[in-house]
Design a protein around this motif. Structure first.
Motif, PDB file in Angstrom:
ATOM      1  N   GLU A   1      35.141  36.327  26.744  1.00  0.00           N
ATOM      2  CA  GLU A   1      35.946  37.226  27.486  1.00  0.00           C
ATOM      3  C   GLU A   1      36.163  37.299  25.443  1.00  0.00           C
ATOM      4  OE1 GLU A   1      36.505  39.129  29.943  1.00  0.00           O
ATOM      5  OE2 GLU A   1      36.900  37.759  30.669  1.00  0.00           O
ATOM      6  N   MET A   2      36.506  38.805  25.189  1.00  0.00           N
ATOM      7  CA  MET A   2      37.059  39.009  23.756  1.00  0.00           C
ATOM      8  C   MET A   2      38.599  39.707  23.303  1.00  0.00           C
ATOM      9  SD  MET A   2      33.496  41.553  23.353  1.00  0.00           S
ATOM     10  CE  MET A   2      32.773  41.756  21.915  1.00  0.00           C
ATOM     11  N   GLN A   3      38.926  40.104  24.906  1.00  0.00           N
ATOM     12  CA  GLN A   3      39.850  40.442  24.579  1.00  0.00           C
ATOM     13  C   GLN A   3      41.227  40.134  25.297  1.00  0.00           C
ATOM     14  OE1 GLN A   3      39.667  44.271  24.146  1.00  0.00           O
ATOM     15  NE2 GLN A   3      39.371  44.749  25.887  1.00  0.00           N
ATOM     16  N   ALA A   4      42.419  40.188  25.353  1.00  0.00           N
ATOM     17  CA  ALA A   4      43.932  39.828  26.659  1.00  0.00           C
ATOM     18  C   ALA A   4      45.061  41.019  26.136  1.00  0.00           C
ATOM     19  CB  ALA A   4      44.460  38.278  26.045  1.00  0.00           C
ATOM     20  N   HIS A   5      45.346  41.391  27.072  1.00  0.00           N
ATOM     21  CA  HIS A   5      46.661  42.361  27.194  1.00  0.00           C
ATOM     22  C   HIS A   5      47.862  41.545  27.135  1.00  0.00           C
ATOM     23  CE1 HIS A   5      43.007  44.525  27.830  1.00  0.00           C
ATOM     24  NE2 HIS A   5      43.768  45.582  27.607  1.00  0.00           N
ATOM     25  N   LYS A   6      48.630  41.755  26.420  1.00  0.00           N
ATOM     26  CA  LYS A   6      49.919  41.496  27.309  1.00  0.00           C
ATOM     27  C   LYS A   6      50.930  41.768  28.032  1.00  0.00           C
ATOM     28  CE  LYS A   6      54.719  41.309  24.578  1.00  0.00           C
ATOM     29  NZ  LYS A   6      54.431  39.982  24.246  1.00  0.00           N
ATOM     30  N   LYS A   7      50.441  43.197  29.376  1.00  0.00           N
ATOM     31  CA  LYS A   7      51.230  43.742  29.919  1.00  0.00           C
ATOM     32  C   LYS A   7      50.130  43.729  31.574  1.00  0.00           C
ATOM     33  CE  LYS A   7      54.478  46.160  27.484  1.00  0.00           C
ATOM     34  NZ  LYS A   7      54.712  47.975  27.256  1.00  0.00           N
ATOM     35  N   GLY A   8      50.761  43.995  32.715  1.00  0.00           N
ATOM     36  CA  GLY A   8      50.367  43.947  33.610  1.00  0.00           C
ATOM     37  C   GLY A   8      50.105  42.395  34.967  1.00  0.00           C
ATOM     38  N   TYR A   9      50.280  42.148  34.630  1.00  0.00           N
ATOM     39  CA  TYR A   9      50.546  40.246  34.993  1.00  0.00           C
ATOM     40  C   TYR A   9      50.945  40.552  36.421  1.00  0.00           C
ATOM     41  CZ  TYR A   9      48.446  38.942  31.021  1.00  0.00           C
ATOM     42  OH  TYR A   9      47.459  39.303  29.215  1.00  0.00           O
ATOM     43  N   GLN A  10      50.792  40.885  37.481  1.00  0.00           N
ATOM     44  CA  GLN A  10      51.564  41.580  38.789  1.00  0.00           C
ATOM     45  C   GLN A  10      50.800  40.163  40.223  1.00  0.00           C
ATOM     46  OE1 GLN A  10      51.715  45.627  40.001  1.00  0.00           O
ATOM     47  NE2 GLN A  10      51.289  46.261  37.924  1.00  0.00           N
ATOM     48  N   ARG A  11      50.112  39.944  39.908  1.00  0.00           N
ATOM     49  CA  ARG A  11      49.442  38.534  40.772  1.00  0.00           C
ATOM     50  C   ARG A  11      50.142  37.564  40.630  1.00  0.00           C
ATOM     51  NH1 ARG A  11      43.102  37.984  40.118  1.00  0.00           N
ATOM     52  NH2 ARG A  11      43.340  36.361  42.273  1.00  0.00           N
ATOM     53  N   MET A  12      50.508  37.429  41.929  1.00  0.00           N
ATOM     54  CA  MET A  12      51.165  35.764  41.550  1.00  0.00           C
ATOM     55  C   MET A  12      50.320  34.464  41.109  1.00  0.00           C
ATOM     56  SD  MET A  12      54.141  37.472  43.200  1.00  0.00           S
ATOM     57  CE  MET A  12      55.194  38.679  43.749  1.00  0.00           C
ATOM     58  N   ASP A  13      51.246  33.724  41.176  1.00  0.00           N
ATOM     59  CA  ASP A  13      50.677  32.558  40.896  1.00  0.00           C
ATOM     60  C   ASP A  13      50.510  30.825  41.819  1.00  0.00           C
ATOM     61  OD1 ASP A  13      53.567  31.549  40.630  1.00  0.00           O
ATOM     62  OD2 ASP A  13      53.617  31.114  39.221  1.00  0.00           O
TER      63      ASP A  13
END
Length: 232
Positions: free
Chosen positions: A92-104
């Motif tokens: 993986e080349m990058q990661a985003h700060k937002k958009g984490y909607q899936r439950m853990d």
């Protein structure tokens, strides 16, 4: 006694894998990470290798990962996770700060679906991922039947979340690797591939450190020369 003192000053390399979750009661990432040849890596790179299993919860990432950086200041942090759609190593080349909607694992997600680590909306690793994949693929024999590809979509789940958290601390020393499930690559095969990725990344980091050291020495030399030329 000397050996004990030497160990205190060896650089620390950290590799994390994830624990069980949902469709992965046995997580291929941790199964492979725990099979990495610790003694061989430590001998080859004169380091201390720390292998850690991370529970698949956002809270655990928030709590543990910044603490690992603060406590150990690792020379290199490599996170590993499983991808159910991968058929090879996916770097993986990058990661985003937002958009984490899936439950853990505990049916929770972060507040406002945002990673609380401070940083830009998207952070790239400074490691040369394309060069890493090329070197990895060039070094693998056809009999080994493994390969590596680059990716810009880490999945907006715990894998990308932990990646963003570490990238926000130091994107020059952080990488995330998605590995395929055990039915694609057996754990031993995945472990050997992760060792090769570790080797390549540490070579990149060492080269960057050497280049920085040479540059700083040149700047210091030029500065001293400038001071000398101003003397009467």
């Amino acid at each position: 006694m000397c050996n004990d003192m030497d160990n205190l000053f060896k650089p620390i390399i950290m590799v994390t894998g994830f624990g069980p979750f949902a469709n992965h009661p046995v997580n291929a990432s941790w199964e492979a990470v725990k099979l990495i040849n610790k003694e061989e890596i430590e001998r080859k790179h004169n380091c201390e290798l720390v292998l850690i299993e991370i529970p698949v919860t956002y809270e655990n990432v928030d709590e543990f990962v910044p603490a690992l950086w603060e406590t150990h200041s690792p020379k290199f942090m490599m996170h590993v996770g499983v991808s159910g759609v991968a058929n090879c190593f996916t770097i993986e080349m990058q990661a985003h700060k937002k958009g984490y909607q899936r439950m853990d694992y505990f049916d929770k997600c972060p507040a406002d679906h945002v990673c609380p680590a401070e940083g830009a909306i998207r952070i790239h690793t400074k490691l040369n991922v394309e060069g890493l994949c090329k070197e990895f693929n060039d070094s693998i024999s056809p009999e080994e039947k493994t390969s590596a590809v680059c990716s810009k979509d880490a999945g907006r789940y715990l894998c990308e979340y932990i990646y963003y958290t570490s990238l926000s601390v130091d994107n020059k020393r952080t990488l995330f690797v998605h590995v395929p499930d055990i039915n694609v690559y057996p754990s031993e095969q995945t472990a050997r591939g992760l060792e090769r990725i570790l080797d390549i990344c540490l070579d990149q980091i060492n080269q960057a450190e050497q280049t920085k050291e040479v540059t700083e020495k040149l700047k210091e030399t030029n500065l001293n020369d400038g001071h000398e030329s101003n003397k009467i």
